[in-house]
Design an enzyme around this catalytic site. Structure first.
Site, PDB file in Angstrom:
ATOM      1  N   ASP A  11       5.984  44.745 -17.709  1.00 21.11           N
ATOM      2  CA  ASP A  11       6.443  44.679 -16.368  1.00 21.11           C
ATOM      3  C   ASP A  11       7.726  45.281 -16.375  1.00 21.11           C
ATOM      4  O   ASP A  11       8.581  45.012 -17.101  1.00 21.11           O
ATOM      5  CB  ASP A  11       6.522  43.308 -15.828  1.00 21.11           C
ATOM      6  CG  ASP A  11       5.011  42.551 -15.608  1.00 21.11           C
ATOM      7  OD1 ASP A  11       4.149  43.475 -15.269  1.00 21.11           O
ATOM      8  OD2 ASP A  11       5.083  41.371 -15.641  1.00 21.11           O
ATOM      9  N   ASP A 130      -4.990  41.541  -6.808  1.00 24.58           N
ATOM     10  CA  ASP A 130      -4.244  40.211  -6.973  1.00 24.58           C
ATOM     11  C   ASP A 130      -5.319  39.324  -6.206  1.00 24.58           C
ATOM     12  O   ASP A 130      -5.092  39.210  -5.043  1.00 24.58           O
ATOM     13  CB  ASP A 130      -2.702  40.051  -6.761  1.00 24.58           C
ATOM     14  CG  ASP A 130      -2.080  41.167  -7.639  1.00 24.58           C
ATOM     15  OD1 ASP A 130      -2.474  41.635  -8.615  1.00 24.58           O
ATOM     16  OD2 ASP A 130      -1.089  41.380  -7.184  1.00 24.58           O
TER      17      ASP A 130
END
Lengths: 272, 213
Positions: A11, A130
């Site tokens: 990330d 997601d």
């Protein structure tokens, strides 16, 4: 024999690898390219860089990460976050990324999947989903966008199938319910998607024990497993995950790695 | 060795994908004198030629013809210059490519380029093991059943199976690597994305170029 893949996820924020929860208390985990080279040496099969701020302002730093990675790292890597147009995707592929991950942009503009997969090939268009279980339901999940902030109401399994039909080459499936819990991957969600599509599915969210990685491949037919903080902060090494999976009879690319390896993750974690 | 006599390898740029990682892969493998060029003249003077490529067969064939690199590749391979085709650069060696129509290939390895069979997930993405039907200097020092990174939907089916130096299984047994003559090689996988094993293979090609220069 085609092997199952272990994919570290990095990330990124302002050109650094970070770990945080809901974009707050970001902990600096080091330089993405240095970490990428470390994971290559550790036996990672692929890498994913996600720009968690996903803003247009951040793209120059992600282009820089992609370009530097192509000169130092010799395994495939995907870049995701903040790309909204074919021009954005072209720039990132030109910088050296092997694949592009589309999340919110794919939901807002599904034609983008078709258009870019026709130009660059479906193999380089990954659709990231997601998904969160609908409260009270047993087997229904909805797609969230904008870093999990907006519920689209789309059925995650149907969206995965549609994305594949539109030309996506892979699905990166993250369980929001399991992400960060260390309780293991969401097996019913992963199974529902792998049954629905004929493109590879990367399972993400929830891995906390070695057993979880083997479980999602054997019980939910995942083609690849994603892991982030468990790797960066030394809970396991890539080779531990691979050895465990191989021990369960899963075909794995086993490579010789150094017995002792020091992760370049910043030792003094900085809280921003 | 003086720069004038150092062997040179030209990576052919015909606008079919990013070539930086191929060039950097050679560098990391310790192979010097590797340049990227779209000039037939420059490529013609090289001691080794690399034809990478990602994308559609038709576009690739068109770009090669338009740039004059088509004839260059055929001439140099016929003259025995070491050659390495990568991914689409392998498929283009076929007589004919059957991706979205029927397109003429370079014909360096006789045969057709066909889609992988139904019943498996396409594209074939990931690390697959390669076995060796016969020995080749391209795989020197690389164990049989080593894994390489593949990303493709089509594969080259040589009319003469004896050219196959590496084979892999994905729904079907297919040619993962071929060798035509002494020094023309091609691989379906991406050595520049196959970590240390792939870099070893690029190093082998560099050595072959050096030996024949």
């Amino acid at each position: 024999m085609l092997t199952k893949r272990v994919i570290p996820c990095l990330d990124c924020h302002e050109g650094r690898v970070v770990k945080g929860v809901n974009f707050v208390d970001l902990v600096d985990a080091g330089d993405p390219v240095e970490l990428a080279a470390f994971y290559d040496a550790e036996g990672a099969d692929e890498l994913v860089f996600l720009d968690i701020t996903a803003s247009h302002e951040e793209r120059p730093s992600m282009l820089d990460v992609a370009a530097r990675t192509s000169e130092e790292v010799f395994i495939p890597y995907t870049v995701g976050g903040g790309m909204r147009s074919a021009a954005d995707i072209r720039a990132m592929l030109s910088a050296g990324a092997d694949k592009i991950s589309l999340n919110s942009a794919a939901v807002r503009d599904p034609e983008l999947i078709t258009h870019t997969s026709r130009i660059y090939g479906s193999q380089c268009i990954v659709v990231a989903i997601d998904a969160r279980r609908v409260a009270g339901s047993v087997e229904r999940w909805e797609v969230f966008i904008n870093g999990g902030r907006i519920n689209t109401g789309l059925d995650a399994v149907e969206w995965a199938r549609r994305a594949a039909d539109l030309g996506a080459g892979e699905v990166l499936l993250t369980s929001m319910d399991r992400d960060g819990t260390n309780e293991g991957f969401d097996l019913p969600l992963t199974r529902a998607v792998t049954r629905e599509v004929t493109i590879p599915v990367i399972a993400s969210g929830g891995a906390g024990e070695l057993e979880h990685f083997a479980e999602v491949v054997i019980e939910a037919d995942a083609d690849a497993v994603l892991a982030a903080s468990t790797l960066h902060f030394g809970r396991f090494r890539v080779r531990d995950i691979k050895a465990h999976m191989a021990g369960h009879g899963i075909p794995i690319r086993l490579v010789e790695v150094a017995e002792e390896a020091r992760s370049p993750v910043t030792s003094e974690w900085r809280v921003r | 060795m003086s720069p004038a006599t150092a062997p040179r390898i030209a990576i052919i740029d015909y606008r079919m994908g990013n070539l930086r990682s191929v060039q950097k892969g050679f560098e990391h493998a310790g192979v010097e004198g590797v340049t990227v060029t779209d000039s037939p003249a420059e490529a013609s003077a090289a001691d080794g030629i690399v034809l990478p490529g990602v994308g559609a067969f038709r576009d690739a064939a068109y770009n090669l013809r338009e740039s004059g690199l088509w004839e260059l590749v055929c001439e140099r391979v016929a003259a025995g210059t070491p050659f390495l085709g990568i991914c689409l650069g392998m498929q283009l060696l076929a007589d004919v490519g059957l991706e979205d129509g029927e397109w003429e290939g370079l014909g360096i390895v006789g045969g057709r380029c066909e889609r992988l069979p139904a019943g498996v997930k396409i594209p074939h993405i990931g690390w697959n093991t390669v076995s060796y039907p016969r020995t080749s200097p391209l795989f020197d020092g690389i164990d049989e059943q080593s894994t390489f990174y593949f990303v493709h939907s089509y594969h080259l089916m040589p009319s003469d199976p004896s050219v196959i130096i590496g084979s892999a299984e994905y729904g079907v047994t297919f040619a993962a690597a071929v060798q035509a003559g002494e020094a023309a090689f091609a691989v379906q996988f991406h050595p520049e994305k196959s970590s240390a094993t792939g870099l070893h293979l690029l190093g082998n090609f560099g050595r072959i170029v050096k030996e024949r220069a």
